[in-house]
Design a protein around this motif. Sequence first.
Motif, mmCIF file in Angstrom:
data_model
loop_
_atom_site.group_PDB
_atom_site.id
_atom_site.type_symbol
_atom_site.label_atom_id
_atom_site.label_comp_id
_atom_site.label_asym_id
_atom_site.label_seq_id
_atom_site.Cartn_x
_atom_site.Cartn_y
_atom_site.Cartn_z
ATOM 1 N N ALA A 37 12.965 -17.953 12.906
ATOM 2 C CA ALA A 37 12.734 -18.106 11.466
ATOM 3 C C ALA A 37 11.815 -19.299 11.184
ATOM 4 N N ARG A 38 12.011 -20.391 11.917
ATOM 5 C CA ARG A 38 11.164 -21.577 11.730
ATOM 6 C C ARG A 38 9.710 -21.250 12.078
ATOM 7 N N ILE A 39 9.477 -20.555 13.184
ATOM 8 C CA ILE A 39 8.126 -20.206 13.607
ATOM 9 C C ILE A 39 7.490 -19.209 12.638
ATOM 10 N N GLU A 40 8.266 -18.251 12.134
ATOM 11 C CA GLU A 40 7.743 -17.318 11.131
ATOM 12 C C GLU A 40 7.321 -18.076 9.874
ATOM 13 N N TRP A 41 8.116 -19.066 9.470
ATOM 14 C CA TRP A 41 7.763 -19.862 8.293
ATOM 15 C C TRP A 41 6.454 -20.598 8.532
ATOM 16 N N ALA A 43 4.023 -19.743 10.500
ATOM 17 C CA ALA A 43 2.930 -18.758 10.450
ATOM 18 C C ALA A 43 2.618 -18.392 8.998
ATOM 19 N N HIS A 44 3.659 -18.240 8.200
ATOM 20 C CA HIS A 44 3.487 -17.920 6.782
ATOM 21 C C HIS A 44 2.698 -19.026 6.065
ATOM 22 N N LEU A 45 2.932 -20.269 6.471
ATOM 23 C CA LEU A 45 2.213 -21.393 5.873
ATOM 24 C C LEU A 45 0.743 -21.427 6.285
ATOM 25 N N GLY A 46 0.431 -20.794 7.402
ATOM 26 C CA GLY A 46 -0.934 -20.839 7.893
ATOM 27 C C GLY A 46 -1.172 -22.024 8.800
ATOM 28 N N ARG A 47 -0.205 -22.343 9.626
ATOM 29 C CA ARG A 47 -0.295 -23.512 10.504
ATOM 30 C C ARG A 47 -1.540 -23.493 11.380
ATOM 31 N N SER A 48 -2.045 -22.307 11.722
ATOM 32 C CA SER A 48 -3.215 -22.225 12.585
ATOM 33 C C SER A 48 -4.446 -22.874 11.951
ATOM 34 N N LYS A 49 -4.425 -23.035 10.633
ATOM 35 C CA LYS A 49 -5.565 -23.654 9.949
ATOM 36 C C LYS A 49 -5.581 -25.169 10.109
ATOM 37 N N LEU A 50 -4.529 -25.722 10.686
ATOM 38 C CA LEU A 50 -4.469 -27.168 10.903
ATOM 39 C C LEU A 50 -4.617 -27.435 12.398
ATOM 40 N N ALA A 51 -5.743 -27.024 12.952
ATOM 41 C CA ALA A 51 -5.999 -27.108 14.385
ATOM 42 C C ALA A 51 -5.838 -28.542 14.895
ATOM 43 N N GLY A 52 -5.322 -28.641 16.116
ATOM 44 C CA GLY A 52 -5.147 -29.947 16.745
ATOM 45 C C GLY A 52 -3.832 -30.614 16.407
ATOM 46 N N MET A 53 -3.066 -30.023 15.512
ATOM 47 C CA MET A 53 -1.787 -30.599 15.126
ATOM 48 C C MET A 53 -0.662 -29.664 15.573
ATOM 49 N N GLU A 54 0.479 -30.234 15.822
ATOM 50 C CA GLU A 54 1.602 -29.458 16.318
ATOM 51 C C GLU A 54 2.888 -30.073 15.790
ATOM 52 N N THR A 55 3.930 -29.288 15.756
ATOM 53 C CA THR A 55 5.247 -29.811 15.401
ATOM 54 C C THR A 55 6.108 -29.858 16.651
ATOM 55 N N VAL A 56 6.949 -30.869 16.707
ATOM 56 C CA VAL A 56 7.869 -31.043 17.819
ATOM 57 C C VAL A 56 9.271 -31.206 17.234
ATOM 58 N N VAL A 57 10.216 -30.463 17.767
ATOM 59 C CA VAL A 57 11.612 -30.594 17.351
ATOM 60 C C VAL A 57 12.207 -31.775 18.104
ATOM 61 N N VAL A 58 12.729 -32.746 17.368
ATOM 62 C CA VAL A 58 13.340 -33.906 18.014
ATOM 63 C C VAL A 58 14.865 -33.850 17.980
ATOM 64 N N ASN A 59 15.402 -32.956 17.159
ATOM 65 C CA ASN A 59 16.847 -32.783 17.079
ATOM 66 C C ASN A 59 17.115 -31.394 16.526
ATOM 67 N N ALA A 60 18.010 -30.661 17.161
ATOM 68 C CA ALA A 60 18.406 -29.339 16.663
ATOM 69 C C ALA A 60 19.931 -29.258 16.689
ATOM 70 N N HIS A 61 20.489 -28.558 15.700
ATOM 71 C CA HIS A 61 21.943 -28.462 15.620
ATOM 72 C C HIS A 61 22.345 -27.112 15.036
ATOM 73 N N CYS A 62 23.573 -26.727 15.317
ATOM 74 C CA CYS A 62 24.110 -25.495 14.753
ATOM 75 C C CYS A 62 25.628 -25.603 14.678
#
Length: 143
Positions: A37-41, A43-62
């Motif tokens: 769901a996070r990755i789909e979001w 893609a929906h935002l158009g992350r590919s248009k911000l070339a050279g930048m990336e997101t990194v998860v530093v903490n995940a919980h459930c």
Amino acid sequence: MQDNKLVYISRIPMRWGDMDAMGHINNTVYFRFLEQARIEWYAHLGRSKLAGMETVVVNAHCTFMLPLTYPGEVEVRTFAGSPGRSSFEITQEIRRIDEPEKLVARGGAKVVWVDRQTGKSSPLPEQVRAILAGDSTYSFSAD
């Protein structure tokens, strides 16, 4: 989740192979639902248009509230929190499509914006900050 804004809803089918020996969807699969769901979001935002930048998860919980059993489909609601300098929190809810009133799990992640070349955190782009702040007039998902 008072300050968090609903930013995306994803529907994901459960697979027979997602079940474990106990006859329910394995707990690791919940993290896959949250990730998908996070990755789909993104893609929906158009992350590919911000070339050279990336997101990194530093903490995940459930937190697991109810077991899931195959067959079925889940809905993952993604909420974004207020942006920091280079990071933001995502909270997510997992519900069965056929029983939307029942919260199955709640999870999320802290995400940091990173410059791919340096590997260092980087300030959130203004476009991302505007979306996280609830500016509905801005979107870069259109191609």
